[in-house]
Write a protein that holds these residues in place. Structure first.
Motif, PDB file in Angstrom:
ATOM      1  N   ARG A 110       4.051 -24.319 -17.734  1.00 31.96           N
ATOM      2  CA  ARG A 110       3.338 -25.606 -17.676  1.00 31.96           C
ATOM      3  C   ARG A 110       4.282 -26.799 -17.707  1.00 31.96           C
ATOM      4  O   ARG A 110       3.841 -27.946 -17.661  1.00 31.96           O
ATOM      5  N   GLY A 111       5.559 -26.525 -17.885  1.00 32.62           N
ATOM      6  CA  GLY A 111       6.525 -27.623 -17.949  1.00 32.62           C
ATOM      7  C   GLY A 111       6.346 -28.472 -19.189  1.00 32.62           C
ATOM      8  O   GLY A 111       6.631 -29.675 -19.186  1.00 32.62           O
ATOM      9  N   GLU A 112       5.850 -27.856 -20.270  1.00 34.73           N
ATOM     10  CA  GLU A 112       5.623 -28.618 -21.499  1.00 34.73           C
ATOM     11  C   GLU A 112       6.902 -28.750 -22.315  1.00 34.73           C
ATOM     12  O   GLU A 112       7.872 -28.036 -22.102  1.00 34.73           O
ATOM     13  N   ARG A 113       6.857 -29.663 -23.278  1.00 33.77           N
ATOM     14  CA  ARG A 113       7.983 -29.821 -24.196  1.00 33.77           C
ATOM     15  C   ARG A 113       7.855 -28.805 -25.322  1.00 33.77           C
ATOM     16  O   ARG A 113       6.783 -28.286 -25.571  1.00 33.77           O
ATOM     17  N   GLY A 114       8.938 -28.563 -26.015  1.00 31.97           N
ATOM     18  CA  GLY A 114       8.886 -27.696 -27.191  1.00 31.97           C
ATOM     19  C   GLY A 114       9.470 -26.324 -26.932  1.00 31.97           C
ATOM     20  O   GLY A 114       9.522 -25.842 -25.803  1.00 31.97           O
ATOM     21  N   ARG A 115       9.909 -25.711 -28.029  1.00 34.11           N
ATOM     22  CA  ARG A 115      10.465 -24.359 -27.967  1.00 34.11           C
ATOM     23  C   ARG A 115       9.790 -23.523 -29.051  1.00 34.11           C
ATOM     24  O   ARG A 115       9.174 -24.059 -29.965  1.00 34.11           O
ATOM     25  N   VAL A 116       9.956 -22.239 -28.943  1.00 37.75           N
ATOM     26  CA  VAL A 116       9.365 -21.327 -29.924  1.00 37.75           C
ATOM     27  C   VAL A 116      10.484 -20.716 -30.765  1.00 37.75           C
ATOM     28  O   VAL A 116      11.468 -20.208 -30.223  1.00 37.75           O
ATOM     29  N   PHE A 117      10.316 -20.790 -32.083  1.00 30.90           N
ATOM     30  CA  PHE A 117      11.280 -20.171 -33.000  1.00 30.90           C
ATOM     31  C   PHE A 117      10.543 -19.094 -33.790  1.00 30.90           C
ATOM     32  O   PHE A 117       9.639 -19.399 -34.567  1.00 30.90           O
ATOM     33  N   LEU A 118      10.932 -17.863 -33.558  1.00 34.98           N
ATOM     34  CA  LEU A 118      10.318 -16.714 -34.240  1.00 34.98           C
ATOM     35  C   LEU A 118      11.262 -16.262 -35.336  1.00 34.98           C
ATOM     36  O   LEU A 118      12.427 -15.956 -35.065  1.00 34.98           O
TER      37      LEU A 118
END
Ligand SMILES: Cc1ncc(C[n+]2csc(CCOP(=O)(O)OP(=O)(O)O)c2C)c(N)n1
Length: 203
Positions: free
Chosen positions: A114-122
């Protein structure tokens, strides 16, 4: 940014409440990894756009992501320590081993598509990082260069089982592989038992 002392003090406060029987649900306290967690939050400049996926031991993650201590404490007193969720802070945790690695990859895929901002931290432990789902999720995230980082806090134990003895290897499977591109790894000695205080609490 919170200090190591802030995180330690919070866990001590929760330990005190647990000892008094004020928390009628499991708590998993952690000590000894404060500096590493703070370092990682600073290194990636983790902010409001980013998502945190954690497990049963996520008090410190919630504090570092910005949940006010009194709000967090109330959630823990309400019995939610094992699966803390604060959607408004983009924090989702689960008490089930292996339950969120696929979610992390799927979420990162959606963000990228989606070209969104943000990252995922698991965030997970060493035994969790030996599960098949962790392997698959990381492999996929590396292959498609998804905005996800898998953070492994290695205390050498799965409850009371020696992780290395269980797998017959001195190091986690991913060290020395190309998959470390999406993995942050550190060792620590937990100053608390896996869960609770290591003594009977009567209600
Ligand atoms: C599917 C499932 N099996 C077993 C458990 C019980 N359990 C909770 S934490 C844990 C140990 C996991 O070890 P590790 O990933 O190294 O986490 P840490 O020691 O950092 O808490 C286990 C077996 C669980 N929560 N979910």
């Amino acid at each position: 940014m919170l200090t190591q002392e802030d995180l330690i003090q919070f866990e001590n406060e929760i330990a005190g409440a647990f000892a008094k029987g004020l928390i009628k649900a499991p708590v998993h306290l952690r000590a000894g990894r404060e500096a590493e967690l703070i370092r990682l939050f600073q290194k990636y400049n983790i902010g409001p756009d980013d998502h945190i996926l954690g497990h049963w031991d996520s008090h410190e993650l919630c504090l570092l992501k910005g949940v006010p201590p009194d709000v967090l404490k109330q959630a823990i007193l309400d019995g939610r320590s094992i699966a803390l969720c604060f959607p408004e802070y983009r924090i989702y945790c689960s008490g089930i081993v292996g339950s969120l690695m696929g979610v992390a990859t799927g979420l990162a895929w959606a963000i990228k598509a989606r070209g969104e901002r943000g990252r995922v931290f698991l965030f997970c432990g060493d035994m969790s990082s030996e599960t098949g789902i962790f392997h698959e999720a990381v492999k996929y995230a590396v292959n498609f260069d998804l905005p996800a980082v898998f953070v492994v806090s290695d205390n050498g134990l799965s409850v009371m089982t020696d992780t290395r003895a269980a797998w017959g290897s001195r190091e986690p499977w991913f060290l020395g592989t190309r998959f470390v591109a999406k993995i942050e790894y550190f060792r620590y000695k937990n100053g608390w038992p896996h869960s609770g205080l290591g003594k009977l609490v009567k209600f």
